[in-house]
Design an enzyme around this catalytic site. Structure first.
Site, PDB file in Angstrom:
ATOM      1  N   GLN A 186       0.791  -1.242  -0.214  1.00  0.00           N
ATOM      2  CA  GLN A 186      -0.014   0.170   0.064  1.00  0.00           C
ATOM      3  C   GLN A 186       0.843   1.236   0.075  1.00  0.00           C
ATOM      4  O   GLN A 186       0.328   2.372  -0.239  1.00  0.00           O
ATOM      5  CB  GLN A 186      -0.868   0.124   1.266  1.00  0.00           C
ATOM      6  CG  GLN A 186      -2.239  -1.027   1.451  1.00  0.00           C
ATOM      7  CD  GLN A 186      -3.097  -0.926   0.133  1.00  0.00           C
ATOM      8  OE1 GLN A 186      -3.185   0.434  -0.237  1.00  0.00           O
ATOM      9  NE2 GLN A 186      -3.794  -1.650  -0.537  1.00  0.00           N
ATOM     10  N   ALA A 207       2.054  -3.883  -8.593  1.00  0.00           N
ATOM     11  CA  ALA A 207       1.950  -2.922  -9.565  1.00  0.00           C
ATOM     12  C   ALA A 207       0.623  -2.229  -9.492  1.00  0.00           C
ATOM     13  O   ALA A 207       0.353  -1.036  -9.907  1.00  0.00           O
ATOM     14  CB  ALA A 207       2.236  -3.283 -10.995  1.00  0.00           C
ATOM     15  N   CYS A 331     -10.253  -6.702  -0.035  1.00  0.00           N
ATOM     16  CA  CYS A 331     -10.035  -8.276  -0.396  1.00  0.00           C
ATOM     17  C   CYS A 331     -10.942  -9.103   0.525  1.00  0.00           C
ATOM     18  O   CYS A 331     -11.248 -10.265   0.186  1.00  0.00           O
ATOM     19  CB  CYS A 331      -8.488  -8.649   0.078  1.00  0.00           C
ATOM     20  SG  CYS A 331      -7.311  -7.766  -0.923  1.00  0.00           S
TER      21      CYS A 331
HETATM   22  N1  PLP Z   1      -0.629  -6.672   0.947  1.00  0.00           N
HETATM   23  C1  PLP Z   1      -1.407  -5.705   0.981  1.00  0.00           C
HETATM   24  C2  PLP Z   1      -1.021  -4.601   2.374  1.00  0.00           C
HETATM   25  C3  PLP Z   1      -2.520  -5.429   0.414  1.00  0.00           C
HETATM   26  O1  PLP Z   1      -2.969  -4.363   0.429  1.00  0.00           O
HETATM   27  C4  PLP Z   1      -2.568  -6.192  -0.649  1.00  0.00           C
HETATM   28  C5  PLP Z   1      -3.885  -6.288  -1.777  1.00  0.00           C
HETATM   29  O2  PLP Z   1      -5.001  -5.562  -1.343  1.00  0.00           O
HETATM   30  C6  PLP Z   1      -1.798  -7.340  -1.007  1.00  0.00           C
HETATM   31  C7  PLP Z   1      -0.745  -7.609  -0.098  1.00  0.00           C
HETATM   32  C8  PLP Z   1      -2.160  -8.449  -2.162  1.00  0.00           C
HETATM   33  O3  PLP Z   1      -1.594  -7.760  -3.285  1.00  0.00           O
HETATM   34  P1  PLP Z   1      -1.910  -8.454  -4.731  1.00  0.00           P
HETATM   35  O4  PLP Z   1      -3.229  -7.892  -4.900  1.00  0.00           O
HETATM   36  O5  PLP Z   1      -0.958  -7.728  -5.699  1.00  0.00           O
HETATM   37  O6  PLP Z   1      -1.840  -9.905  -4.602  1.00  0.00           O
END
Ligand code: PLP
Length: 383
Positions: A186, A207, A331
């Site tokens: 983030q 990215a 998420c």
């Molecule tokens: N770590 C953090 C702090 C995140 O906010 C996120 C996604 O929301 C992730 C990891 C996972 O990243 P990615 O969506 O590229 O898998």
């Protein structure tokens, strides 16, 4: 940012979930996809430009975080980078019950990687946070064990935006000879990230959180740290991360990051102004709310809790007004569950369910912030 939709225009204020790909980065990606389709590992001249683009992208990304090009390993995104950092740090020490230290407010990519390692016999220590979501380095000092293999604390929280004292935490880990990793998904492209100043050994980035595209990211690994590969296969990425590289997406990522870092101060000012307009509007309209995460937060990142409300209802009512926000973290917005982050911050029962996250990005305007403030007030008056 207003997004054209088939029926009307949508205000997108969920930039912590994902950002709109930068137009120039996207154009570059399409151009490369078409022109340079060869496998970058092949030996003929058609592949040479691809090797060059990969190297240049590595150099650009390294320059943005004060790393060396050979310390940047391309991955499929934040989740893979986090899995790699955690799992590869402990797998070799099994079955001797290695210990992992992390925080209670990490993303599921870290927490579930730790849980998977716990199932294989590791012990996992979760550091508590204060009411703003910050980890205290003193707690880390107390919890480090001889068998601790890695300490992993995020740079900025994805739900409440709290920025962690990563430099102090890395110092404590190093005083005890432990590896320090930070999930900076983030933070990269939004606040200054300097791997040398922070003293991190590994750092994850993705990215699509900084106006690149989805499915690509990187793990920074400090020179001299011999972390084992997580994805086995061919010899790509200096034999440490197998799989044919997605060169166009990597090039787009590098360009997007370069642009975000160049414009960082201007963007931060702009989205901080959006944040202020929205908060002032709510206050002047007499809305009762808590702003989570304290003052040391990512710019433009608002986690707001409203008394005796349901965040899902707020989200859907805002959606009906063509405004995109999320509840808790994006998420897990499909699950109606108390957020583990808000619980760790000790948000009271009458506010915790009524939490939404509004995250401004470089394409949002002050006018949009005002509309969100008015719309939210209208909705809260009717429920
Ligand atoms: N770590 C953090 C702090 C995140 O906010 C996120 C996604 O929301 C992730 C990891 C996972 O990243 P990615 O969506 O590229 O898998």
């Amino acid at each position: 940012m207003t997004v054209a939709n088939s029926s009307s225009e949508i205000i997108y204020a969920d930039n912590a979930a994902t950002t709109k790909p930068d137009a120039e980065a996207l154009a570059l990606m399409f151009e490369l996809q078409e022109k340079f389709f060869a496998n970058p590992s092949s030996a003929y001249k058609l592949s040479r430009p691809l090797k060059k683009i990969l190297q240049e992208s590595r150099e650009k990304i390294a320059a943005c975080i004060n790393a060396k090009p050979q310390e940047i390993f391309f991955t499929s995104g934040g989740t893979e980078s986090d899995n790699w950092a955690i799992k590869s740090s402990v797998l070799e020490s099994l079955p001797e019950r290695p210990n992992i230290i992390t925080s209670a407010v990490e993303h599921k990519a870290i927490l579930n990687s730790c849980a998977a390692m716990k199932n294989l016999g590791c012990s996992v220590t979760k550091l508590p946070v204060d009411k703003f979501g910050a980890v205290n380095p003193v707690d880390l000092r107390e919890k480090i064990l001889p068998q601790t293999k890695i300490v992993s604390v995020m740079l900025a929280n994805n739900e409440v935006g709290t920025i962690q004292p990563v430099k102090n935490l890395a110092n404590v880990a190093h005083e005890h000879g432990k590896i320090f990793h930070s999930d900076a998904v983030q933070a990269v492209g939004h606040i200054p990230v300097d791997v040398d100043e922070f003293g991190v050994d590994m750092l994850s980035a993705s990215a699509h959180k900084f106006n690149g595209t989805k499915g690509v990211g990187f793990l920074y690994v400090r020179t001299g740290l011999n972390i084992a590969p997580y994805i086995d296969g061919g010899g790509q990425e200096f034999s440490r991360r197998a799989g044919t590289e997605n060169v166009p997406a990597v090039a787009a990522m590098a360009l997007a990051l370069e642009k975000n870092c160049r414009d960082m101060n201007v963007t931060a000012k702009k989205i901080s102004a959006c944040e202020k307009i929205l908060l002032d509007k709510l206050k002047s309209n007499g809305v009762d709310f808590i702003l989570n995460g304290g003052d040391n937060r990512l710019p433009g990142h608002l986690s707001l809790s409203f008394k005796d409300c349901d965040g899902e209802t707020l989200l859907h009512r805002l959606d009906l007004k063509n405004i995109c926000v999320s509840t808790g973290s994006a998420c897990n917005s499909q699950q109606v569950q108390k957020s583990h982050v808000l619980q760790a911050l000790n948000i009271s029962e009458d506010y915790i369910y009524g939490t939404i996250r509004i995250t401004f990005g470089k394409e949002n305007s002050c006018y949009e912030a005002e509309i969100i403030g008015e719309s939210l007030t209208d909705i809260l008056r009717t429920i």
